[in-house]
Design an enzyme around this catalytic site. Structure first.
Site, short mmCIF file in Angstrom:
data_model
loop_
_atom_site.label_atom_id
_atom_site.label_comp_id
_atom_site.label_asym_id
_atom_site.label_seq_id
_atom_site.Cartn_x
_atom_site.Cartn_y
_atom_site.Cartn_z
N SER A 1 -13.40 18.18 -8.11
CA SER A 1 -14.49 17.25 -8.40
C SER A 1 -15.74 17.49 -7.56
O SER A 1 -16.79 16.94 -7.85
CB SER A 1 -14.03 15.80 -8.23
N LYS B 1 -16.31 12.25 -1.97
CA LYS B 1 -17.34 12.07 -3.00
C LYS B 1 -18.71 11.92 -2.33
O LYS B 1 -18.81 11.67 -1.13
CB LYS B 1 -17.06 10.83 -3.85
#
EC number: 3.4.21.88
Length: 206
Positions: A127, A165
């Site tokens: 990701s 993230k």
């Protein structure tokens, strides 16, 4: 020969002290003044010999890029700090964070001036690939509980799971944004920041 060796160690010590005190290495002229040498070419010669001994890494493309190696720290009698490797963190589908120290990793010299508490986590998933963080990489994280918008963090979700993230605080929620166009952000009402990513270590290069 002993005189040359002692002068080289004096130069190495000055480089170390300067990086510790201000966060970046000295210029050649600053080294000249600090160790009592009048010729910059003499200092360049000492730096080259330190590099040959494996005590120093120079980047020819940058005028002041001098990095002391672990061998160089050993020569100065300085024990490198170690960073604990804590469990596994997922970049993609979060998994439960494991707060157990699995190993210790020598502190990279370029992070020696970082005043914060550091730890490392292994990344699983894709990701964050657009940010250059790949599956199997280790992220070096400074432990902190706050972050600025756009910074890459390790955060704990509502379910007690950790993920890497990019962090954004928005009007009514927090957004943990992946760096992968095929993946959706994680939207949370509450988020616990474990730390900010300040470095990356890769064991395999394909």
């Amino acid at each position: 020969m002993a005189t040359h060796d002692s002068k080289q160690l004096e130069i190495l010590q000055y480089i170390y002290d300067t990086v510790e005190n201000r966060g970046f290495p000295p210029t050649v002229r600053e080294i000249c003044a600090a160790v009592g040498l009048s010729s910059t070419s003499t200092v360049h010669g000492h730096l080259t010999r330190l590099e040959r001994k494996g005590y120093l890494i120079k980047d020819a493309t940058k005028p002041r890029a001098l990095e002391i190696t672990h061998a160089g720290l050993d020569a100065l009698g300085i024990k490198p700090k170690d960073i604990p490797v804590i469990g596994v963190v997922t970049a993609g589908q979060p998994i439960l964070a494991v707060q157990d120290v699995e190993d210790y990793f020598p502190l990279p010299p370029n992070l020696a001036s970082d005043a914060g508490e550091l730890f490392m986590l292994r990344v699983h998933g894709t990701s964050m690939i657009n940010a250059g963080i790949l599956n199997g990489d280790y992220v070096i994280v400074r432990k902190q509980t706050t972050a600025q918008n756009g910074e890459i963090v390790v955060a704990m979700t509502d379910d007690g799971e950790a993920t890497v993230k990019r962090f954004f605080k928005e009007d009514l929620h927090y957004r943990l944004q992946p760096e992968n166009d095929a993946m959706d952000p994680i939207i949370l009402n509450h988020v616990q920041i474990l730390g900010k990513v300040v470095g990356l270590y890769r064991t395999n290069i394909d």
